[in-house]
Design a protein around this motif. Sequence first.
Motif, PDB file in Angstrom:
ATOM      1  N   LEU A 241     -20.805  -3.513  12.049  1.00  0.00           N
ATOM      2  CA  LEU A 241     -20.503  -2.391  11.147  1.00  0.00           C
ATOM      3  C   LEU A 241     -19.893  -1.216  11.914  1.00  0.00           C
ATOM      4  CD1 LEU A 241     -23.668  -2.417   8.848  1.00  0.00           C
ATOM      5  CD2 LEU A 241     -21.444  -3.487   8.465  1.00  0.00           C
ATOM      6  N   ALA A 242     -20.418  -0.981  13.108  1.00  0.00           N
ATOM      7  CA  ALA A 242     -19.882   0.120  13.919  1.00  0.00           C
ATOM      8  C   ALA A 242     -18.401  -0.111  14.232  1.00  0.00           C
ATOM      9  CB  ALA A 242     -20.680   0.261  15.207  1.00  0.00           C
ATOM     10  N   ALA A 243     -18.006  -1.389  14.352  1.00  0.00           N
ATOM     11  CA  ALA A 243     -16.601  -1.704  14.652  1.00  0.00           C
ATOM     12  C   ALA A 243     -15.696  -1.211  13.526  1.00  0.00           C
ATOM     13  CB  ALA A 243     -16.443  -3.210  14.846  1.00  0.00           C
ATOM     14  N   ALA A 244     -16.120  -1.430  12.285  1.00  0.00           N
ATOM     15  CA  ALA A 244     -15.342  -0.913  11.152  1.00  0.00           C
ATOM     16  C   ALA A 244     -15.379   0.609  11.169  1.00  0.00           C
ATOM     17  CB  ALA A 244     -15.913  -1.435   9.837  1.00  0.00           C
ATOM     18  N   GLY A 245     -16.536   1.151  11.554  1.00  0.00           N
ATOM     19  CA  GLY A 245     -16.686   2.606  11.626  1.00  0.00           C
ATOM     20  C   GLY A 245     -15.740   3.232  12.647  1.00  0.00           C
ATOM     21  N   LEU A 246     -15.535   2.536  13.765  1.00  0.00           N
ATOM     22  CA  LEU A 246     -14.615   3.058  14.788  1.00  0.00           C
ATOM     23  C   LEU A 246     -13.184   3.119  14.259  1.00  0.00           C
ATOM     24  CD1 LEU A 246     -15.862   1.439  18.112  1.00  0.00           C
ATOM     25  CD2 LEU A 246     -15.231   3.857  17.808  1.00  0.00           C
ATOM     26  N   VAL A 247     -12.800   2.076  13.523  1.00  0.00           N
ATOM     27  CA  VAL A 247     -11.450   2.088  12.918  1.00  0.00           C
ATOM     28  C   VAL A 247     -11.355   3.262  11.938  1.00  0.00           C
ATOM     29  CG1 VAL A 247      -9.822   0.811  11.460  1.00  0.00           C
ATOM     30  CG2 VAL A 247     -11.182  -0.416  13.182  1.00  0.00           C
ATOM     31  N   ALA A 248     -12.430   3.454  11.152  1.00  0.00           N
ATOM     32  CA  ALA A 248     -12.438   4.546  10.165  1.00  0.00           C
ATOM     33  C   ALA A 248     -12.330   5.905  10.861  1.00  0.00           C
ATOM     34  CB  ALA A 248     -13.724   4.477   9.337  1.00  0.00           C
ATOM     35  N   LEU A 249     -13.123   6.087  11.902  1.00  0.00           N
ATOM     36  CA  LEU A 249     -13.207   7.396  12.552  1.00  0.00           C
ATOM     37  C   LEU A 249     -11.929   7.750  13.315  1.00  0.00           C
ATOM     38  CD1 LEU A 249     -14.870   9.856  13.377  1.00  0.00           C
ATOM     39  CD2 LEU A 249     -15.986   8.453  15.121  1.00  0.00           C
ATOM     40  N   THR A 250     -11.303   6.726  13.902  1.00  0.00           N
ATOM     41  CA  THR A 250     -10.130   7.021  14.719  1.00  0.00           C
ATOM     42  C   THR A 250      -8.823   6.934  13.912  1.00  0.00           C
ATOM     43  OG1 THR A 250     -10.114   4.724  15.435  1.00  0.00           O
ATOM     44  CG2 THR A 250     -11.182   6.296  16.894  1.00  0.00           C
ATOM     45  N   GLY A 251      -8.817   6.080  12.870  1.00  0.00           N
ATOM     46  CA  GLY A 251      -7.544   5.838  12.191  1.00  0.00           C
ATOM     47  C   GLY A 251      -7.378   6.489  10.839  1.00  0.00           C
ATOM     48  N   MET A 252      -8.471   6.854  10.186  1.00  0.00           N
ATOM     49  CA  MET A 252      -8.347   7.250   8.787  1.00  0.00           C
ATOM     50  C   MET A 252      -8.231   8.754   8.506  1.00  0.00           C
ATOM     51  SD  MET A 252      -8.143   4.338   7.191  1.00  0.00           S
ATOM     52  CE  MET A 252      -8.826   4.083   5.557  1.00  0.00           C
ATOM     53  N   PRO A 253      -8.766   9.632   9.368  1.00  0.00           N
ATOM     54  CA  PRO A 253      -8.699  11.062   9.015  1.00  0.00           C
ATOM     55  C   PRO A 253      -7.273  11.551   8.733  1.00  0.00           C
ATOM     56  CG  PRO A 253     -10.270  10.773  10.780  1.00  0.00           C
ATOM     57  CD  PRO A 253      -9.580   9.431  10.589  1.00  0.00           C
ATOM     58  N   ASP A 254      -6.302  11.033   9.474  1.00  0.00           N
ATOM     59  CA  ASP A 254      -4.929  11.543   9.323  1.00  0.00           C
ATOM     60  C   ASP A 254      -4.325  11.268   7.956  1.00  0.00           C
ATOM     61  OD1 ASP A 254      -4.982  12.550  11.797  1.00  0.00           O
ATOM     62  OD2 ASP A 254      -3.734  10.996  12.743  1.00  0.00           O
ATOM     63  N   ARG A 255      -4.871  10.269   7.226  1.00  0.00           N
ATOM     64  CA  ARG A 255      -4.253   9.966   5.937  1.00  0.00           C
ATOM     65  C   ARG A 255      -4.939  10.687   4.766  1.00  0.00           C
ATOM     66  NH1 ARG A 255      -7.092   7.671   2.798  1.00  0.00           N
ATOM     67  NH2 ARG A 255      -5.375   7.458   1.327  1.00  0.00           N
ATOM     68  N   LEU A 256      -6.000  11.454   5.056  1.00  0.00           N
ATOM     69  CA  LEU A 256      -6.729  12.107   3.960  1.00  0.00           C
ATOM     70  C   LEU A 256      -5.862  13.061   3.123  1.00  0.00           C
ATOM     71  CD1 LEU A 256     -10.213  12.716   5.615  1.00  0.00           C
ATOM     72  CD2 LEU A 256      -9.629  11.008   3.873  1.00  0.00           C
ATOM     73  N   PRO A 257      -4.868  13.750   3.728  1.00  0.00           N
ATOM     74  CA  PRO A 257      -4.026  14.607   2.873  1.00  0.00           C
ATOM     75  C   PRO A 257      -3.389  13.851   1.704  1.00  0.00           C
ATOM     76  CG  PRO A 257      -3.673  15.155   5.163  1.00  0.00           C
ATOM     77  CD  PRO A 257      -4.551  13.930   5.151  1.00  0.00           C
ATOM     78  N   GLU A 258      -3.127  12.547   1.881  1.00  0.00           N
ATOM     79  CA  GLU A 258      -2.562  11.773   0.750  1.00  0.00           C
ATOM     80  C   GLU A 258      -3.518  11.782  -0.438  1.00  0.00           C
ATOM     81  OE1 GLU A 258      -1.591   7.662   1.724  1.00  0.00           O
ATOM     82  OE2 GLU A 258      -0.956   8.322   3.709  1.00  0.00           O
ATOM     83  N   ASP A 259      -4.828  11.610  -0.139  1.00  0.00           N
ATOM     84  CA  ASP A 259      -5.820  11.616  -1.216  1.00  0.00           C
ATOM     85  C   ASP A 259      -5.875  12.983  -1.891  1.00  0.00           C
ATOM     86  OD1 ASP A 259      -6.399   9.062  -0.415  1.00  0.00           O
ATOM     87  OD2 ASP A 259      -8.270   9.584   0.618  1.00  0.00           O
ATOM     88  N   HIS A 260      -5.737  14.027  -1.068  1.00  0.00           N
ATOM     89  CA  HIS A 260      -5.791  15.376  -1.629  1.00  0.00           C
ATOM     90  C   HIS A 260      -4.584  15.625  -2.531  1.00  0.00           C
ATOM     91  CE1 HIS A 260      -8.406  16.651   2.082  1.00  0.00           C
ATOM     92  NE2 HIS A 260      -8.913  15.647   1.393  1.00  0.00           N
ATOM     93  N   GLU A 261      -3.418  15.128  -2.089  1.00  0.00           N
ATOM     94  CA  GLU A 261      -2.213  15.301  -2.919  1.00  0.00           C
ATOM     95  C   GLU A 261      -2.352  14.528  -4.223  1.00  0.00           C
ATOM     96  OE1 GLU A 261       0.878  14.110  -0.186  1.00  0.00           O
ATOM     97  OE2 GLU A 261       0.254  15.735   1.163  1.00  0.00           O
ATOM     98  N   SER A 262      -2.942  13.334  -4.164  1.00  0.00           N
ATOM     99  CA  SER A 262      -3.128  12.540  -5.387  1.00  0.00           C
ATOM    100  C   SER A 262      -4.072  13.249  -6.348  1.00  0.00           C
ATOM    101  CB  SER A 262      -3.714  11.161  -5.060  1.00  0.00           C
ATOM    102  OG  SER A 262      -2.768  10.386  -4.375  1.00  0.00           O
ATOM    103  N   ALA A 263      -5.141  13.838  -5.802  1.00  0.00           N
ATOM    104  CA  ALA A 263      -6.103  14.546  -6.661  1.00  0.00           C
ATOM    105  C   ALA A 263      -5.408  15.728  -7.329  1.00  0.00           C
ATOM    106  CB  ALA A 263      -7.293  15.020  -5.831  1.00  0.00           C
ATOM    107  N   ARG A 264      -4.621  16.459  -6.548  1.00  0.00           N
ATOM    108  CA  ARG A 264      -3.909  17.610  -7.102  1.00  0.00           C
ATOM    109  C   ARG A 264      -2.898  17.151  -8.162  1.00  0.00           C
ATOM    110  NH1 ARG A 264      -2.640  23.252  -6.102  1.00  0.00           N
ATOM    111  NH2 ARG A 264      -4.272  23.401  -4.546  1.00  0.00           N
ATOM    112  N   ALA A 265      -2.253  16.005  -7.899  1.00  0.00           N
ATOM    113  CA  ALA A 265      -1.263  15.492  -8.857  1.00  0.00           C
ATOM    114  C   ALA A 265      -1.934  15.134 -10.190  1.00  0.00           C
ATOM    115  CB  ALA A 265      -0.550  14.266  -8.268  1.00  0.00           C
ATOM    116  N   ILE A 266      -3.108  14.522 -10.133  1.00  0.00           N
ATOM    117  CA  ILE A 266      -3.842  14.219 -11.378  1.00  0.00           C
ATOM    118  C   ILE A 266      -4.153  15.525 -12.106  1.00  0.00           C
ATOM    119  CG2 ILE A 266      -6.022  13.376 -12.357  1.00  0.00           C
ATOM    120  CD1 ILE A 266      -6.250  11.394 -10.043  1.00  0.00           C
ATOM    121  N   ALA A 267      -4.712  16.479 -11.347  1.00  0.00           N
ATOM    122  CA  ALA A 267      -5.148  17.738 -11.960  1.00  0.00           C
ATOM    123  C   ALA A 267      -3.973  18.459 -12.608  1.00  0.00           C
ATOM    124  CB  ALA A 267      -5.805  18.619 -10.903  1.00  0.00           C
ATOM    125  N   GLU A 268      -2.831  18.490 -11.900  1.00  0.00           N
ATOM    126  CA  GLU A 268      -1.678  19.206 -12.454  1.00  0.00           C
ATOM    127  C   GLU A 268      -1.183  18.535 -13.722  1.00  0.00           C
ATOM    128  OE1 GLU A 268       0.863  19.479  -9.055  1.00  0.00           O
ATOM    129  OE2 GLU A 268      -0.169  21.315  -8.357  1.00  0.00           O
TER     130      GLU A 268
END
Length: 349
Positions: A241-268
Motif C-alpha cells: 500500500l505504501a508503494a501506491a502512496g509513494l506514487v500518490a505523494l510524489t506524482g499527484m499533487p501537481d495535477r490537483l489544479p485540474e480538479d480545482h478548475e473542474s469544480a469551478r467549471a461546474i459551479a460557474e
Amino acid sequence: MTEDRKIDLRSDTVTRPTPEMRRAMADAEVGDDVFLEDPTVTRLEEVAAETFQTEGALFVPTGTMGNQIAVNVQTEPGEEAIVETRSHILNYELGALSALSGVVPRPVAAEGAILDAKDVEAAIRPDIYYLPRTGLICLENTHNMAGGKIFPSEKMEPIFDLARERGIPVHLDGARIFNAAAATGESVAELSSRADSVMFCLSKGLGAPVGSLILGDANFITAARTVRKRFGGGMRQVGVLAAAGLVALTGMPDRLPEDHESARAIAERIADSSTIDIDPTTVQTNIVIFGVNQNGWDAPKLTLALEEKGVLAVPLDRTYIRLVTHYDVSRADCLFAADLILKFMKNKS
Ligand SMILES: Cc1ncc(COP(=O)(O)O)c(C=O)c1O
C-alpha cells in the motif's frame, strides 16, 4: 460517458489506483512493518517527513485513525479539545475523541467554518483546578463541509500564537492539505509548520487506494507508533500500500489544479440557473456544495434523478448537495453532470 460507467462525484475517495500505482504495488519490496522491517513504508514515511519538513512521519490506515492517534497522544482523559462546529473530527469520527481518548469536544462556531483566534481564546478554559483543561486545538484545512474552503494562513497564525502562549498543542486535520497548497501556492510545509501534529490523506485527491500519514517531532512519532498499535493499526507487509502512496505523494499533487478548475467549471455553469443556490467564487478547491429547493426539487430527489442518469452525488441535507472532483472524472464528465443538473432544475420535479 458509456452506458455502464458512472460519473462518480460523491467524493475524491472513490478513485481507483492508477496503472503506475498498480505496478508499484506489484513490485513493492516488503517486510513486517510492526518489526520496522518494511523498506517501502520506511521510504514513504521519509518522503512525507521531507515534504512537510518534520522530524518524522507515520503511515496509518485511515485519516480517522491518524486524527485520533494525534488526539490520544496529545491529551489526557477529561480534557477538552476545541473543534470547529462543522469539522470532520467532531461530526464524522463517531465520537472517537470521547470513545477512544476520554476527551470532551468543545465545539466553536465560526463564520464560514474558519475559526477566529478570539473565539478560540474565549473557549480556552481558565487555569482553575475544578475546570476541565483545554488539551488540544483542532483545525481543518481544507474544510470539507465548508465546501473545500482554505484556512488562510493569516487566520491560522494568530491561533498558533495563542496556542503557543497558552501551552496548548494544535492538531491540523490536513486530509486535503495538498489541495490547499495547490490553490494558494504555499507549500504543505509552510501551511503546517507551526502545528504540533498534522494528518494528511493519500487516499483523497492524491488518488491512492488506502492510507494517510501523521507528522510531528520524533517524540510524537514514537508515542504515535505505540498508540497506532493499541488502536489496531499495526500493519505487516503493508509496503504494497505504501508503494501506491509513494506514487500518490510524489506524482499527484501537481495535477490537483485540474480538479480545482473542474469544480469551478461546474459551479460557474450551474450558477447560471436562478433555481440553484451557489456562488462560484466561493469554490476554492475540489468541492462544490450547492442548494436546490425550487420547482419541487430538494437535494435527495435531485440526487436520485442524477443517479438514474449515471451521475453520483451526496445530498448533505434536504437542500444541499456535495460534488467532489478528482482524478477519475474528466472535465467533460464534470460539465456533463453540470448540464444534467441544469436540465433537471429547469423543469418541475
Ligand atoms: C477533513 C477530513 N478529515 C478526515 C477524514 C477521514 O479520513 P478517512 O475516511 O480516511 O478516515 C476525512 C474523510 O473524508 C475528511 O474529509
